[in-house]
Design a protein around this motif. Sequence first.
Motif, PDB file in Angstrom:
ATOM      1  N   VAL A  91       0.937  -0.978   0.619  1.00  0.00           N
ATOM      2  CA  VAL A  91      -0.143   0.024  -0.019  1.00  0.00           C
ATOM      3  C   VAL A  91       1.162   1.672  -0.704  1.00  0.00           C
ATOM      4  CG1 VAL A  91      -1.877  -1.079   1.447  1.00  0.00           C
ATOM      5  CG2 VAL A  91      -0.155   0.099   2.954  1.00  0.00           C
ATOM      6  N   GLY A  92       0.517   3.012  -0.185  1.00  0.00           N
ATOM      7  CA  GLY A  92       0.588   3.613  -0.445  1.00  0.00           C
ATOM      8  C   GLY A  92       0.395   3.762   0.967  1.00  0.00           C
ATOM      9  N   LEU A  93       1.268   4.647   2.255  1.00  0.00           N
ATOM     10  CA  LEU A  93       0.577   5.648   3.282  1.00  0.00           C
ATOM     11  C   LEU A  93       1.885   7.381   2.652  1.00  0.00           C
ATOM     12  CD1 LEU A  93       2.618   3.012   5.577  1.00  0.00           C
ATOM     13  CD2 LEU A  93       0.153   3.514   4.876  1.00  0.00           C
ATOM     14  N   VAL A  94       0.494   8.027   3.117  1.00  0.00           N
ATOM     15  CA  VAL A  94       1.145   9.437   3.848  1.00  0.00           C
ATOM     16  C   VAL A  94       1.049   9.928   5.142  1.00  0.00           C
ATOM     17  CG1 VAL A  94       0.392  11.807   3.307  1.00  0.00           C
ATOM     18  CG2 VAL A  94      -0.222  10.605   1.365  1.00  0.00           C
ATOM     19  N   LEU A  95       2.021  10.211   5.310  1.00  0.00           N
ATOM     20  CA  LEU A  95       2.426  10.542   6.833  1.00  0.00           C
ATOM     21  C   LEU A  95       2.140  12.054   6.864  1.00  0.00           C
ATOM     22  CD1 LEU A  95       4.169   8.278   5.895  1.00  0.00           C
ATOM     23  CD2 LEU A  95       5.939   8.656   8.041  1.00  0.00           C
ATOM     24  N   GLU A  96       1.482  12.334   7.886  1.00  0.00           N
ATOM     25  CA  GLU A  96       1.646  13.761   8.766  1.00  0.00           C
ATOM     26  C   GLU A  96       3.421  14.415   8.751  1.00  0.00           C
ATOM     27  OE1 GLU A  96      -1.175  14.299  11.230  1.00  0.00           O
ATOM     28  OE2 GLU A  96      -3.165  13.249  10.423  1.00  0.00           O
ATOM     29  N   GLY A  97       3.174  15.572   9.066  1.00  0.00           N
ATOM     30  CA  GLY A  97       4.661  16.502   9.055  1.00  0.00           C
ATOM     31  C   GLY A  97       5.551  15.804   8.320  1.00  0.00           C
ATOM     32  N   ARG A  98       6.349  16.451   9.069  1.00  0.00           N
ATOM     33  CA  ARG A  98       8.249  16.347   7.178  1.00  0.00           C
ATOM     34  C   ARG A  98       9.313  15.042   7.982  1.00  0.00           C
ATOM     35  NH1 ARG A  98       7.704  20.939   4.559  1.00  0.00           N
ATOM     36  NH2 ARG A  98       9.748  20.385   4.492  1.00  0.00           N
ATOM     37  N   LEU A  99       9.177  14.769   9.084  1.00  0.00           N
ATOM     38  CA  LEU A  99       9.850  13.537   9.466  1.00  0.00           C
ATOM     39  C   LEU A  99       9.372  12.149   8.339  1.00  0.00           C
ATOM     40  CD1 LEU A  99      12.631  12.125  10.947  1.00  0.00           C
ATOM     41  CD2 LEU A  99      10.596  11.461  12.271  1.00  0.00           C
ATOM     42  N   PRO A 100      10.064  11.474   7.577  1.00  0.00           N
ATOM     43  CA  PRO A 100      10.029  10.455   6.899  1.00  0.00           C
ATOM     44  C   PRO A 100       9.705   9.351   7.540  1.00  0.00           C
ATOM     45  CG  PRO A 100      12.654  11.326   6.060  1.00  0.00           C
ATOM     46  CD  PRO A 100      11.786  12.242   7.483  1.00  0.00           C
ATOM     47  N   ALA A 101       9.466   8.051   6.871  1.00  0.00           N
ATOM     48  CA  ALA A 101       9.706   6.668   7.632  1.00  0.00           C
ATOM     49  C   ALA A 101      10.553   6.371   6.473  1.00  0.00           C
ATOM     50  CB  ALA A 101       8.226   6.131   7.846  1.00  0.00           C
ATOM     51  N   ARG A 102      11.680   5.502   6.786  1.00  0.00           N
ATOM     52  CA  ARG A 102      12.460   4.429   6.060  1.00  0.00           C
ATOM     53  C   ARG A 102      12.201   3.319   6.209  1.00  0.00           C
ATOM     54  NH1 ARG A 102      14.403   8.673   3.375  1.00  0.00           N
ATOM     55  NH2 ARG A 102      15.076  10.527   4.455  1.00  0.00           N
ATOM     56  N   GLU A 103      12.661   2.480   5.487  1.00  0.00           N
ATOM     57  CA  GLU A 103      12.244   1.102   5.506  1.00  0.00           C
ATOM     58  C   GLU A 103      12.776   0.564   6.314  1.00  0.00           C
ATOM     59  OE1 GLU A 103      14.090  -3.038   2.859  1.00  0.00           O
ATOM     60  OE2 GLU A 103      15.029  -1.089   2.650  1.00  0.00           O
ATOM     61  N   GLY A 104      11.669  -0.506   6.462  1.00  0.00           N
ATOM     62  CA  GLY A 104      11.770  -1.432   7.947  1.00  0.00           C
ATOM     63  C   GLY A 104      11.335  -0.909   9.396  1.00  0.00           C
ATOM     64  N   ALA A 105      10.870   0.199   9.223  1.00  0.00           N
ATOM     65  CA  ALA A 105      10.045   1.255  10.303  1.00  0.00           C
ATOM     66  C   ALA A 105       8.659  -0.166  10.420  1.00  0.00           C
ATOM     67  CB  ALA A 105      10.020   2.494  10.140  1.00  0.00           C
ATOM     68  N   LEU A 106       8.405  -0.116  11.641  1.00  0.00           N
ATOM     69  CA  LEU A 106       7.182  -0.840  11.898  1.00  0.00           C
ATOM     70  C   LEU A 106       6.442  -0.028  11.731  1.00  0.00           C
ATOM     71  CD1 LEU A 106       8.320  -3.306  14.419  1.00  0.00           C
ATOM     72  CD2 LEU A 106       8.749  -3.771  12.282  1.00  0.00           C
ATOM     73  N   ILE A 107       5.201  -0.987  11.483  1.00  0.00           N
ATOM     74  CA  ILE A 107       3.459  -0.113  11.423  1.00  0.00           C
ATOM     75  C   ILE A 107       2.349  -0.462  12.699  1.00  0.00           C
ATOM     76  CG2 ILE A 107       1.706   0.599  10.025  1.00  0.00           C
ATOM     77  CD1 ILE A 107       3.730  -0.085   8.081  1.00  0.00           C
TER      78      ILE A 107
END
Length: 399
Positions: free
Chosen positions: A317-333
Amino acid sequence: MSSDDSEIAEIQTLPLDSWHRAKGGKMVPFAGYEMPIQYAKESGGGIVAEHDWTRSSASLFDVSHMGQLLVTGENAAEALEALVPGAITSLKPGRVRYTLLLNDDGGVLDDLMITNVTEWIEPEEDDDGNVVAEGHWGEPTYYLVVNGATKWDDIAHLREHLPDEVTLTHMDDQALIALQGPNAATALNRVMRGIPENLTFMQSMEHEFGEWKLRITRAGYTGEDGFEISVPAEHAEPLANRLCAEIEVRPAGLGARDSLRLEAGLPLYGHDLNDETDPVSAGLQFALSKKRRETGGYMGHQACAVKLKDGCASTRVGLVLEGRLPAREGALIYDGDTEVGRVTSGGFSPTLAHPVAMAYVGADYSGDGTKLQIEVRGKRLDATVAPMPFVPHRYHRGD
């Protein structure tokens, strides 16, 4: 795998290596090669600047690390169809198809492009103008472009499974240049008259440019209109210079290529795809041709058929994050305290001015608009499942 193939253990250099360095390219190891991640800021470079220039004008990317292969033989199409789910026997000369190499379990070994490059042999005439041999199609020939990080495994897989009467040739004397952006056609037309008008998205042609024989394909990995040009390695530098002499064109590196493909929702092998992911979970059902979903006949068909019928435990899926801090590969959801997935690609979107990501999440959490949280640096970031592409594709599909 031949003895020649085993030489890839050491880091290789691209045909344009010195050209990149002269342009201020910052070189990094990638897929077994030294490649430019970005260019000097004083000359208009930098990842965001190169990204934005590609979206507004045209950028030249060196993708010579990719594997270029030829598969030739009377039954080449049938042999390829035994290994990929795409319809190859119906692929017309000059047409390109995105497809997948699968293992017996339906896992993705690589994603690739296959082009029918079978040549038309013109009629032969005698001195009096009489036709002595009718025009006809030559030996069936298919041009494959595979990922750089997997090309040696792909070559070994193809050599193992293709029948003896089908020939596999590694075109290791060819470079590959991608010209991408809304002004790519304008620049290319100025250099090579008439090429853009002759091609639409996923079409390919051979072109003689002076003494050079090129393979030009209207496709790319940025979501923008553009072209990939296969050129003999010894002519890569003069071609790059000629293209970059056009006011619309600047060089761009891996950093911009990655942020562009992420915005376009295009998966990257080794990150969003691997031999433990399948086409259905990855959302690549379009690569499973409708007829062959039913008839099968390709490696991994049974496993894919089960997923198509029963559904998948997780999906991309695609995810749109709030704020400006990106999530990188491996981050848990998470959904509350429940872990529901993992990010496979993520970064800040220069075009949208907020972070986006691709991830695999449980099927129950994959609906557009689903609210989730991603753990980044010990914090939970709010994210929403969103359709891809994040930035609309602008491929030139003709009228």
